[in-house]
Structures are given as structure tokens and as C-alpha cells.
Design an enzyme around this catalytic site. Structure first.
Site, PDB file in Angstrom:
ATOM      1  N   ALA A  37       0.807  -1.228   0.000  1.00 32.41           N
ATOM      2  CA  ALA A  37       0.000   0.000   0.000  1.00 32.41           C
ATOM      3  C   ALA A  37       0.835   1.271   0.000  1.00 32.41           C
ATOM      4  O   ALA A  37       0.310   2.354  -0.242  1.00 32.41           O
ATOM      5  CB  ALA A  37      -0.930  -0.004   1.196  1.00 32.41           C
ATOM      6  N   ASP A  40       4.131   2.495  -5.488  1.00 34.99           N
ATOM      7  CA  ASP A  40       3.769   3.319  -6.623  1.00 34.99           C
ATOM      8  C   ASP A  40       2.426   2.932  -7.256  1.00 34.99           C
ATOM      9  O   ASP A  40       1.589   3.779  -7.567  1.00 34.99           O
ATOM     10  CB  ASP A  40       4.906   3.090  -7.644  1.00 34.99           C
ATOM     11  N   LEU A  41       2.221   1.626  -7.413  1.00 35.83           N
ATOM     12  CA  LEU A  41       1.002   1.144  -8.082  1.00 35.83           C
ATOM     13  C   LEU A  41      -0.252   1.549  -7.298  1.00 35.83           C
ATOM     14  O   LEU A  41      -1.261   1.967  -7.863  1.00 35.83           O
ATOM     15  CB  LEU A  41       1.082  -0.381  -8.205  1.00 35.83           C
ATOM     16  N   THR A  42      -0.154   1.440  -5.972  1.00 39.36           N
ATOM     17  CA  THR A  42      -1.296   1.810  -5.118  1.00 39.36           C
ATOM     18  C   THR A  42      -1.624   3.282  -5.324  1.00 39.36           C
ATOM     19  O   THR A  42      -2.788   3.659  -5.466  1.00 39.36           O
ATOM     20  CB  THR A  42      -0.954   1.537  -3.637  1.00 39.36           C
ATOM     21  N   LYS A  43      -0.559   4.103  -5.363  1.00 38.04           N
ATOM     22  CA  LYS A  43      -0.787   5.553  -5.459  1.00 38.04           C
ATOM     23  C   LYS A  43      -1.222   5.962  -6.859  1.00 38.04           C
ATOM     24  O   LYS A  43      -2.090   6.799  -7.021  1.00 38.04           O
ATOM     25  CB  LYS A  43       0.498   6.307  -5.092  1.00 38.04           C
ATOM     26  N   ARG A  70       5.136  -2.624   4.732  1.00 36.69           N
ATOM     27  CA  ARG A  70       6.129  -2.785   5.811  1.00 36.69           C
ATOM     28  C   ARG A  70       6.207  -1.562   6.720  1.00 36.69           C
ATOM     29  O   ARG A  70       6.352  -1.692   7.923  1.00 36.69           O
ATOM     30  CB  ARG A  70       7.513  -3.002   5.202  1.00 36.69           C
ATOM     31  N   ASP A 205      -4.483  -8.619 -16.904  1.00 34.75           N
ATOM     32  CA  ASP A 205      -3.753  -8.090 -18.056  1.00 34.75           C
ATOM     33  C   ASP A 205      -4.489  -6.815 -18.423  1.00 34.75           C
ATOM     34  O   ASP A 205      -5.629  -6.866 -18.903  1.00 34.75           O
ATOM     35  CB  ASP A 205      -3.793  -9.082 -19.228  1.00 34.75           C
ATOM     36  N   HIS A 206      -3.876  -5.658 -18.176  1.00 40.43           N
ATOM     37  CA  HIS A 206      -4.667  -4.420 -18.292  1.00 40.43           C
ATOM     38  C   HIS A 206      -5.130  -4.160 -19.731  1.00 40.43           C
ATOM     39  O   HIS A 206      -6.068  -3.413 -19.950  1.00 40.43           O
ATOM     40  CB  HIS A 206      -3.950  -3.220 -17.673  1.00 40.43           C
ATOM     41  N   LYS A 210      -9.176  -2.820 -21.510  1.00 42.56           N
ATOM     42  CA  LYS A 210      -9.397  -1.628 -22.348  1.00 42.56           C
ATOM     43  C   LYS A 210     -10.687  -1.831 -23.137  1.00 42.56           C
ATOM     44  O   LYS A 210     -10.900  -2.886 -23.727  1.00 42.56           O
ATOM     45  CB  LYS A 210      -8.227  -1.435 -23.318  1.00 42.56           C
ATOM     46  N   HIS A 268       0.097  -8.913 -23.304  1.00 43.94           N
ATOM     47  CA  HIS A 268      -0.805  -8.052 -24.075  1.00 43.94           C
ATOM     48  C   HIS A 268      -0.934  -8.481 -25.546  1.00 43.94           C
ATOM     49  O   HIS A 268      -2.026  -8.611 -26.077  1.00 43.94           O
ATOM     50  CB  HIS A 268      -0.331  -6.599 -24.046  1.00 43.94           C
ATOM     51  N   LYS A 368       9.446   0.394 -27.833  1.00 42.24           N
ATOM     52  CA  LYS A 368       9.465   1.700 -27.150  1.00 42.24           C
ATOM     53  C   LYS A 368      10.198   2.700 -28.032  1.00 42.24           C
ATOM     54  O   LYS A 368      11.003   2.317 -28.879  1.00 42.24           O
ATOM     55  CB  LYS A 368      10.169   1.575 -25.804  1.00 42.24           C
TER      56      LYS A 368
HETATM   57  C1  BG6 Z   1       2.842  -2.409 -19.444  1.00 38.97           C
HETATM   58  C2  BG6 Z   1       4.292  -2.542 -19.747  1.00 38.97           C
HETATM   59  O1  BG6 Z   1       2.283  -3.671 -19.168  1.00 38.97           O
HETATM   60  O2  BG6 Z   1       2.171  -1.848 -20.559  1.00 38.97           O
HETATM   61  C3  BG6 Z   1       4.894  -1.205 -20.116  1.00 38.97           C
HETATM   62  O3  BG6 Z   1       4.964  -3.071 -18.607  1.00 38.97           O
HETATM   63  C4  BG6 Z   1       4.104  -0.555 -21.223  1.00 38.97           C
HETATM   64  O4  BG6 Z   1       6.250  -1.351 -20.486  1.00 38.97           O
HETATM   65  C5  BG6 Z   1       2.625  -0.546 -20.895  1.00 38.97           C
HETATM   66  O5  BG6 Z   1       4.576   0.767 -21.356  1.00 38.97           O
HETATM   67  C6  BG6 Z   1       1.798  -0.062 -22.067  1.00 38.97           C
HETATM   68  O6  BG6 Z   1       0.478   0.084 -21.654  1.00 38.97           O
HETATM   69  P1  BG6 Z   1      -0.480   1.167 -22.302  1.00 38.97           P
HETATM   70  O7  BG6 Z   1      -1.792   0.945 -21.625  1.00 38.97           O
HETATM   71  O8  BG6 Z   1       0.131   2.507 -22.030  1.00 38.97           O
HETATM   72  O9  BG6 Z   1      -0.509   0.858 -23.772  1.00 38.97           O
END
Ligand code: BG6
Length: 516
Positions: A37, A40-43, A70, A205-206, A210, A268, A368
Site C-alpha cells: 500500500a 507506486d502502483l497503489t498511489k 512494511r 492483463d490491463h 481496455k 498483451h 518503445k
Molecule cells: C505495461 C508494460 O504492461 O504496458 C509497459 O509493462 C508498457 O512497459 C505498458 O509501457 C503499455 O500500456 P499502455 O496501456 O500505455 O498501452
């Protein structure tokens, strides 16, 4: 065509002027326990997502967040940290009134992740809070800790019996990286399996969260006009591109050991491939959809390891310019070894050995520091079978292409030929374009949290899916890593479309990449 004139009504409340009509069920009361908590991800993601869901009326009054980490901290300290995070996430859109009510629901408890005994402290903290907020025993455990301690946290949750379900549910959310090869992913899956059953596990898997990625299946299976043309008889090849302008940023610690194949492809890009190539399930249910995706992974032809270079090209960015600004090469980024051979770009040629796709190459590419941020799937149709305009038109006729634009500028475009107006017979490539424009959508983390509260696993990856993708990629990654000494990195300039070898990969087959 746009959807901006429709309105999203949530319990009678219009959220924004440019929203879309749909019904969203408010979930049952719940508690969210975040491990990590103070990180970085939490914030940056988790707490802002919960706040926005709450502010927009998607959460019940009965819920609370228990942050654990911690560092010793009081509830008040934790709230102050989260206040900064939420203000930073929504600088123009912060409501003090909403915050005051939201802050009461934030609590904190410090633990030692590796000490099973301290998980009892979480239990002791949870029980009175569950009574106070009337959340029953609906518990979500979110692992926002470094991947190196996933297994010990999971096993300790199990040992302290927090994962047991009595009168409510107990779900666990786990983020990528889900292992770094087949063996480590199996070991993680086995730790999960000792504490939770598959029904309780939400591997995130974000990309699947989407909105436009979800709409691939709707586009394919809620229309009868595209599906008959979605196979080897009509499709010449498919391209999937996920291009980023960003470099490695502050993530060298992780990225140096991952590289683009682990970071973007195993998850992804392979998910996008599965959604593009899968068969329609008989019902739109989480497990039936996931069955079909796994069938795609299992039909992918293994990479020919001895001639890996004909199917895979790696790259690493050098210095260059992005949007007119000079940027450093990867090896000059903070935390990156000056001799690093970590790839930041890859292009793969993949075949799916089944009836639908036999002989149709899928060209996958991600990197990238490319010239534009863009994620798209393009379906390249075959050329016309007979050139009846021979002698009238000198050029060849460019085949039709269907492009699913996933981000930014989300939409769908069909590129096809028409006659240019005028006397002479001239062809003119035109676009039929659908744009989602700015409609209200859930941010990926909001979607994930809501689905986890609703018990819907459709957008999460099942154990066999993780195993199948790692089994495909691990031998290739190992082979490419064993040859890393021979790589001549950097091999593409920041702001270019990637290494020249990637162009050769597709041109050797008489095809071309769509420009980024
Ligand atoms: C993440 C990767 O899963 O997806 C990053 O770890 C990448 O390296 C990011 O930049 C890209 O996600 P998005 O949603 O910005 O296309």
C-alpha cells in the site's frame, strides 16, 4: 458516426455529457486489502481507481480499503498519502466533499510480508472493520508488491486462512509479470493453487480491460457480415502493432531483466492475437471465452529455434528525437547498463496451424521510442483474383484493409477502392471510418476492480492461458538470449519505426508494415 450523444445513466444520474448508455450493477459491499500500500502502483492506479468509482456512484456505501505494507503508519498518515495521490491523479476534478467521505473508508495496517504470524494482524484488523462497514466477508486481496515476494504473500494468505470462503467471497488479484519463463510461472501458479481455487484467482492483463480491446469480440461476433470473411480464404495476413513513444522511464530495475518479449508479448500482444484469431464460443461466458483463447495459443506453430532469426527480430533504441525533442538511447537511461543487450523492440512472424488460419502469417510488433503511440490490429485482405483493369490501370490494386484502432483515436476503419470522380478510370482509396470519440469509459483498473467485485473472470487470464503463452515464448527467449552477445545494439534510432531487420522480416514475404 459517434456515440457522444448518448448518456450514461447510473441509478438515474448522468455522469458526463459525453457518455454512453449502459447498465452497470453496483456490486455488493466488499473490502479491498492492498499488499504494497505504500508503493507506486497503489498511489498511481489502485486507490485513484477506487476513488473515481466511488465518486461516480459505482460502489456501494458499504466498503473499505485496508492498506498493508512494511512501513509503520497510522490510518491518518495513509489517508494523507492517498489524498496526495488522488489529487495528482485528478488535478482538475477533485471534490473535497467526496474525499471526506471516501477517506473514512481508508485504513492501514503494517505487516512483514514474509512472516506468516503478522497476517493474523490483518485478520484482527479486518473483523471489526467488516462489522463497522457491513461488508460481510467479501474480501479482495490485491498484490501490489514486487513480483519477487508474490509467492510468499500468497502462501501466507493461505496459511492464515484468509483465503477461505465462509459467508462471502475471497478473491486475489495478481498483476504481471506473471513469472519470467515457463518454470517460474508454473511455480507461481502452484503457490496460488495451494491457497486459492482457480475461481478465486484474477490474473490481470490491463489490455483486456481496455474498452476497445473488449469490443474486438463484439465487432467479430455481433455482426454477421465480417465473420464469413475472417479466414484464410479472404485474409492475406494480419498485423498487430503496439507502439509507444515512451522509453523505459524509471523502470530499468524491472525492464533490464524483462525486455520487450516478456513485458509486452507474453501477455498483451498474445491476448490481442487470441481475440483476433479465436473461434466464437457457444456462449459469452468467462470460461468458454478463455477455452477458445487457449485453443489459439495451443495452435500457434512453435518457433523454429534453429532459424529463429527468420521469425523474430529484436531491437534496442538508440538516441534520437521524439516529437522534436532529443532523447537518450536505452543504454544511457538511468539504471540501465551501458552495455545492456535488453531488447526494447521485437517483431515476430507467427502461424496458427488450424483450419481457419492455415498459411496466414500474423506479424506482431511492439517497441518503445517509436514515432507514435499506437495500438492497432490490421486485417489485410487478399488482392483481387483477376486484374480485369489490365491495360487501363497501370498500377496494381491495393487490397482492402480493415483496421481496429485500439488506442489512441479508438475506432474502426475499412480502407477500400472506389472510382475517383472524373472521366478517366482512376482508382481512389477511401476510408469508411467509425470513431468512438470521447465517450465515458472505465479506466482499465476501474474495470478490473469492478469485475473482481462482481466475480466476473472474463477479462482475466486463466492458468492454462499463462502456461500456454510461456511454453511458446520461453524456448525462443532462451535462444535469443543465448545469442545476445552477437546483437549489434542499439539498432534503431528513437523516433524511427524500428530496426531495418524488422522491415526485411515482412518484405522477405512480399508484404509491408503499415506505417506507424
Ligand atoms: C505495461 C508494460 O504492461 O504496458 C509497459 O509493462 C508498457 O512497459 C505498458 O509501457 C503499455 O500500456 P499502455 O496501456 O500505455 O498501452
Amino acid at each position: 458516426m459517434n456515440m457522444a450523444d448518448k448518456k450514461l445513466q447510473v441509478r438515474g444520474k448522468v455522469l458526463t455529457p459525453e457518455t454512453v448508455e449502459c447498465e452497470i450493477e453496483v456490486p455488493n459491499p466488499f473490502c479491498l486489502v492492498i499488499f504494497g500500500a505504500s508503493g507506486d502502483l497503489t498511489k498511481r492506479k489502485i486507490v485513484p481507481a477506487v476513488y473515481r468509482l466511488y465518486r461516480n456512484g459505482f460502489l456501494p456505501e458499504g466498503f473499505f480499503v485496508l492498506g498493508t505494507a512494511r512501513s509503520p503508519m497510522s490510518d491518518e498518515d495513509f489517508r494523507d498519502q492517498m489524498l496526495d495521490a488522488v489529487k495528482q491523479a485528478f488535478p482538475d476534478d477533485f471534490s473535497q466533499n467526496v474525499w471526506d467521505k471516501f477517506a473514512e473508508k481508508l485504513c492501514y495496517c503494517n505487516i512483514d510480508y514474509s512472516d506468516a504470524g503478522t497476517y493474523g494482524a490483518i485478520k484482527d484488523r479486518l473483523e471489526p472493520l467488516e462489522k463497522k462497514f457491513r461488508t460481510g466477508e467479501n474480501r479482495i486481496f490485491y498484490l501490489a508488491v514486487p513480483p519477487g515476494i508474490y509467492e510468499s504473500v500468497i502462501l501466507n494468505i493461505g496459511e492464515s486462512r484468509l483465503s477461505e470462503e465462509q459467508s462471502g467471497y475471497s478473491h486475489v488479484v495478481i498483476e504481471k509479470p506473471f513469472g519470467r519463463d515457463t518454470d517460474s510461472a508454473r511455480s507461481l501458479n502452484s503457490a496460488l493453487g495451494r491457497s486459492f481455487s482457480e475461481r478465486q484467482i484474477y490474473r490481470m492483463d490491463h489490455y483486456l480491460a481496455k474498452e476497445t480491446v473488449q469490443s474486438i469480440l463484439i465487432f467479430r461476433f455481433a455482426n454477421s457480415i465480417f465473420e464469413p470473411l475472417w479466414n484464410r480464404r479472404y485474409i492475406d495476413h494480419v498485423q498487430i502493432t503496439v507502439a509507444e513513444t515512451l522509453g523505459v522511464e524509471h523502470r530499468a530495475g524491472y525492464y533490464e531483466h524483462a525486455g520487450v518479449l516478456r513485458d509486452m508479448f507474453q501477455n498483451h500482444i498474445f491476448q490481442l492475437l487470441a481475440l483476433t484469431a479465436m473461434e466464437p464460443p457457444s456462449v459469452f461466458e468467462a470460461d468458454r471465452v478463455r477455452d477458445e483463447k487457449v485453443k489459439v495459443f495451443r495452435s500457434i506453430r512453435p518457433f523454429p529455434i534453429d532459424s529463429a532469426g527468420e521469425h523474430a527480430v529484436l531491437g534496442q533504441y538508440g538516441s534520437g528525437a521524439i516529437d522534436g525533442a532529443e532523447v537518450l538511447g536505452y543504454r544511457g537511461e538511468p539504471g540501465v547498463s551501458p552495455a545492456s543487450n535488453t531488447p526494447t523492440f521485437a517483431a515476430l512472424k507467427v502461424f496458427i496451424d488450424n483450419w481457419r488460419w492455415n498459411g496466414v502469417p500474423f506479424y506482431l510488433r511492439s517497441g518503445k521510442r517509436l514515432p507514435k503511440r499506437e495500438a492497432a490490429i490490421s486485417i489485410h485482405y487478399k488482392p483481387v483474383p483477376h486484374m480485369m483493369f489490365k491495360g487501363i490501370i497501370e498500377d496494381h490494386i491495393e487490397p482492402s484493409t480493415l483496421v481496429l484502432r485500439l488506442q489512441p483515436d479508438e475506432g474502426i476503419t475499412l480502407e477500400f477502392q472506389t472510382k475517383a470522380p472524373g472521366g478517366k478510370l482512376c482508382l481512389n482509396k477511401v476510408l469508411m471510418d467509425f470513431s468512438y470519440q470521447t465517450v465515458f469509459t472505465f479506466e482499465a483498473y476501474e474495470r478490473v476492480l469492478l469485475d473482481c467485485m462482481q466475480g466476473d473472470q472474463m477479462l482475466f487470464v486463466r492458468e492454462d492461458g499463462v502456461d500456454a503463452t510461456w511454453s511458446l515464448l520461453t524456448p525462443l527467449i532462451e535462444k535469443l538470449e543465448s545469442e545476445a552477445g552477437r546483437l549489434r545494439f542499439p539498432n534503431y534510432a528513437s523516433g524511427s519505426e524500428g530496426p531495418a531487420e524488422a522491415v526485411k522480416l515482412i518484405e522477405a514475404d512480399g508484404r509491408k508494415w503499415r506505417p506507424i
